[in-house]
Design an enzyme around this catalytic site. Structure first.
Site, mmCIF file in Angstrom:
data_model
loop_
_atom_site.group_PDB
_atom_site.id
_atom_site.type_symbol
_atom_site.label_atom_id
_atom_site.label_comp_id
_atom_site.label_asym_id
_atom_site.label_seq_id
_atom_site.Cartn_x
_atom_site.Cartn_y
_atom_site.Cartn_z
ATOM 1 N N SER A 97 0.801 -1.229 0.000
ATOM 2 C CA SER A 97 0.000 0.000 0.000
ATOM 3 C C SER A 97 0.838 1.285 0.000
ATOM 4 O O SER A 97 0.447 2.253 -0.656
ATOM 5 C CB SER A 97 -0.974 -0.013 1.183
ATOM 6 O OG SER A 97 -2.019 -0.928 0.931
ATOM 7 N N THR A 132 -5.944 -3.831 7.355
ATOM 8 C CA THR A 132 -5.869 -5.088 6.623
ATOM 9 C C THR A 132 -6.037 -6.265 7.578
ATOM 10 O O THR A 132 -6.312 -6.093 8.764
ATOM 11 C CB THR A 132 -4.541 -5.171 5.833
ATOM 12 O OG1 THR A 132 -4.585 -6.298 4.956
ATOM 13 C CG2 THR A 132 -3.339 -5.267 6.750
ATOM 14 N N LYS A 177 -10.055 -6.252 10.004
ATOM 15 C CA LYS A 177 -11.183 -5.611 9.334
ATOM 16 C C LYS A 177 -12.494 -5.736 10.109
ATOM 17 O O LYS A 177 -13.329 -4.834 10.062
ATOM 18 C CB LYS A 177 -11.347 -6.181 7.918
ATOM 19 C CG LYS A 177 -10.185 -5.836 6.995
ATOM 20 C CD LYS A 177 -10.415 -6.357 5.588
ATOM 21 C CE LYS A 177 -9.244 -6.027 4.688
ATOM 22 N NZ LYS A 177 -9.481 -6.449 3.296
ATOM 23 N N GLY A 195 -13.215 -19.277 0.041
ATOM 24 C CA GLY A 195 -12.608 -18.667 1.221
ATOM 25 C C GLY A 195 -13.408 -17.462 1.665
ATOM 26 O O GLY A 195 -12.863 -16.401 1.974
ATOM 27 N N GLY A 198 -15.049 -16.750 4.306
ATOM 28 C CA GLY A 198 -15.207 -16.416 5.720
ATOM 29 C C GLY A 198 -14.412 -15.219 6.188
ATOM 30 O O GLY A 198 -14.689 -14.666 7.249
ATOM 31 N N GLY A 199 -13.396 -14.798 5.425
ATOM 32 C CA GLY A 199 -12.561 -13.671 5.829
ATOM 33 C C GLY A 199 -13.184 -12.330 5.511
ATOM 34 O O GLY A 199 -14.260 -12.241 4.917
ATOM 35 N N GLY A 233 -5.104 -10.098 -8.190
ATOM 36 C CA GLY A 233 -5.744 -9.065 -7.381
ATOM 37 C C GLY A 233 -5.154 -7.673 -7.465
ATOM 38 O O GLY A 233 -5.557 -6.793 -6.697
#
Length: 264
Positions: free
Chosen positions: A1, A46, A50, A111, A113-114, A231
């Site tokens: 970032s 991050t 979150k 994935g 659940g995050g 991504g």
């Protein structure tokens, strides 16, 4: 970032620095208070913070509340305000990379659940997509998410599966876009997140991981001639939206794209 945001700060002529701060879980509210006292404009949040950030903000944007997580914070004089740019950033990334609106696609999120997975799933429900499949190691963990998704997208057909569910391949083949939001693929030696047989040649496959640029999932998809993207575009688009929360009336997209371009 920092590589993404600092060039945008500099290009806008803003006298500020974007730095990384390591925070232990459970200390986010205290950290936000300290940042406000030190004059921080805002921050990104991050993994694994979150969900905690949602509770640590004094004011949460309704969309972030719907998405179930906060990844962007702005420190105003009277409030610590929380936003989520993962969901809206994903909408822009899909349109940018595949030339198809997210609302027109049937989507499987692996994935789920995050924090990013839940935000992207919720964004899909808000887009009123026809079909949404969420996959997680522990399917029971998805129950609260599925209830929230059905409230957000009452017209969307929503299915929750574990990786060992016998319906996984069939449900995967019924979707247009496969999205990995887990961390599987970050480390050398990681397997492909999906079992053999799940992918087919017509799939669009998006991995929210951008380093390495080709994960085991994307490598498997490339062998089947799927259209694949990593991504990086999500990182850029969510970063643009975060920047605009801190500095309204700016457009750092071109600067951020240049900053993240591969070095030749």
């Amino acid at each position: 970032s920092p590589r993404l945001q600092q060039p945008a700060v500099d290009a806008a002529g803003i006298d500020a620095g974007y730095i990384r701060v390591e925070v232990e879980p459970g200390q986010l509210r205290e950290t936000f208070d300290r940042m406000r006292a030190l004059g921080f404009i805002g921050c990104n949040v991050t993994v694994p913070h979150k969900f905690e950030a949602l509770e640590a903000c004094s004011d949460v944007h309704p969309e972030a509340r719907s998405l179930g997580a906060v990844n962007t914070v702005r420190f105003d004089s009277d409030h610590t305000r929380g936003f989520n740019t993962d969901g809206p950033g994903f909408v822009r990334a899909v349109d940018d990379e595949f030339g198809q609106p997210l609302s027109t696609l049937k989507v499987m999120i692996v994935g789920a659940g995050g924090g990013a997975g839940q935000a992207i799933a919720a964004q899909c429900a808000l887009q009123a997509i026809e079909k949404l499949v969420v996959v997680n190691r522990t399917v029971d963990k998805l129950d609260p998410l599925v209830n929230r998704l059905r409230a957000l997208g009452p017209t969307t057909d929503i299915t929750a599966l574990s990786f060992d569910d016998p319906r996984l391949i069939e449900e995967c083949h019924a979707c247009d876009l496969i999205v990995n939001t887990s961390s599987v693929g970050l480390k050398a030696g990681d397997p492909c997140i999906l079992p053999a047989g799940c992918l087919k040649s017509g799939h669009l496959v998006y991995d929210t991981i951008y380093q390495p640029p080709v994960t085991p999932l994307l490598a498997a998809a490339n062998e089947l001639h799927c259209r694949t993207r990593n991504g990086l575009s999500l990182l850029i688009h969510q970063g643009v939206l975060a920047f605009q929360h801190w500095f309204p009336q700016t457009d750092p997209l071109a600067v951020m794209r240049q900053a993240m371009a591969p070095v030749s």
